[in-house]
Design a protein around this motif. Structure first.
Motif, PDB file in Angstrom:
ATOM      1  N   ASP A 148      27.544   5.935 -20.204  1.00  0.00           N
ATOM      2  CA  ASP A 148      26.263   5.275 -20.416  1.00  0.00           C
ATOM      3  C   ASP A 148      25.493   5.262 -19.099  1.00  0.00           C
ATOM      4  O   ASP A 148      25.933   4.656 -18.116  1.00  0.00           O
ATOM      5  CB  ASP A 148      26.474   3.840 -20.905  1.00  0.00           C
ATOM      6  CG  ASP A 148      27.005   3.799 -22.330  1.00  0.00           C
ATOM      7  OD1 ASP A 148      26.706   4.724 -23.102  1.00  0.00           O
ATOM      8  OD2 ASP A 148      27.721   2.827 -22.667  1.00  0.00           O
ATOM      9  N   THR A 150      22.176   4.027 -17.254  1.00  0.00           N
ATOM     10  CA  THR A 150      21.069   3.068 -17.324  1.00  0.00           C
ATOM     11  C   THR A 150      20.061   3.411 -16.237  1.00  0.00           C
ATOM     12  O   THR A 150      20.393   3.446 -15.048  1.00  0.00           O
ATOM     13  CB  THR A 150      21.570   1.632 -17.154  1.00  0.00           C
ATOM     14  OG1 THR A 150      22.507   1.331 -18.200  1.00  0.00           O
ATOM     15  CG2 THR A 150      20.414   0.641 -17.235  1.00  0.00           C
ATOM     16  N   THR A 155      19.302   2.423 -21.485  1.00  0.00           N
ATOM     17  CA  THR A 155      20.655   2.968 -21.461  1.00  0.00           C
ATOM     18  C   THR A 155      20.803   4.046 -22.524  1.00  0.00           C
ATOM     19  O   THR A 155      20.497   3.814 -23.697  1.00  0.00           O
ATOM     20  CB  THR A 155      21.700   1.864 -21.691  1.00  0.00           C
ATOM     21  OG1 THR A 155      21.558   0.860 -20.679  1.00  0.00           O
ATOM     22  CG2 THR A 155      23.115   2.423 -21.634  1.00  0.00           C
ATOM     23  N   PRO A 157      23.436   7.712 -23.552  1.00  0.00           N
ATOM     24  CA  PRO A 157      24.629   8.496 -23.196  1.00  0.00           C
ATOM     25  C   PRO A 157      24.244   9.795 -22.502  1.00  0.00           C
ATOM     26  O   PRO A 157      23.267  10.451 -22.873  1.00  0.00           O
ATOM     27  CB  PRO A 157      25.299   8.766 -24.548  1.00  0.00           C
ATOM     28  CG  PRO A 157      24.171   8.696 -25.537  1.00  0.00           C
ATOM     29  CD  PRO A 157      23.202   7.680 -25.012  1.00  0.00           C
TER      30      PRO A 157
END
Length: 227
Positions: A148, A150, A155, A157
């Motif tokens: 993940d 951010t 956020t 993948p």
């Protein structure tokens, strides 16, 4: 000149030459009988920031791949050569540490421009993070590491293709203890993170591309006592 002095001098030179994200990525080697990877100690490794770089590239007008980097970042790796899928990595990047090497910052501070909105918006979102969620081996010394990311408070993948470059449990000239090294590459779409400014209209290249290639080179170390 002693070997110890030569070693430290080479470390400084390599550190100066080093330019993730993120990321940085978990070790993907499969531990097999006779595999030197199996000799490496499991445990928590910290990033050797003197031997790490976090670079990104983005298409500019279709003429070149503009290349820049971040200069302040850190990472932690939970390394388990017996079970690559159990490895985990987490990384933090100081968004304000972007460095473009713009040739005349006195006339135009390009770094400051990218730190602001509508780009990184570092004042509101000073830190980028990457936390791995899955490691899928793709070869004896490679893996896809998904995590993940951010960025700008969003956020999403992101998957990095990671190669394990080698390591050792210890070396007489390396006071750091155990050392392991990785290379990683991945691509993110900046619009997914709220950075849609300047993306070319469909069918043109007049602008700055949406796809951002991330390139990571990283070495991790673990003290001899495991502390």
């Amino acid at each position: 000149m002693s070997m110890t002095v030569l070693y430290h001098a080479s470390r400084r030179l390599r550190g100066a030459a080093a330019a993730i994200l993120l990321s940085v990525a978990a070790g993907p080697a499969l531990a097999q009988a006779g595999d030197p990877v199996a000799e490496l100690p499991a445990g928590t490794y910290g990033l050797d920031r003197a031997h790490a770089s976090l670079i990104f590239r983005v298409d500019h007008l279709g003429f070149s791949h503009f290349t820049a980097r971040f200069t302040r970042f850190d990472a932690t790796l939970d390394f388990d050569p017996a079970d690559p899928t159990a490895m985990q990595v987490s990384a933090t990047v100081d968004a304000a540490s972007i460095e473009t090497d713009y040739p005349d910052p006195a006339s135009y501070d390009f770094n400051a421009d990218l730190r602001g909105a509508p780009w990184l918006d570092a004042a509101q979102h000073p830190q980028m993070t990457f936390v791995s969620t899955a490691v899928v081996p793709t070869g004896a010394l490679s893996a896809d590491v998904t995590g993940d990311l951010t960025l700008r408070g969003v956020t999403r993948p992101v998957t990095l293709a990671v190669t394990f470059n080698g390591g050792y449990a210890g070396h007489p000239l390396d006071p750091s203890g155990s050392r392991i090294g990785f290379s990683a590459r991945g691509t993110l779409m900046r619009a997914d993170f709220g950075m849609g400014f300047g993306i070319p209209e469909p069918g043109t290249t007049m602008g700055v591309g949406n796809a951002v290639e991330v390139i990571v080179e990283a070495e991790f170390t673990r003290p001899k006592d495991g502390g």
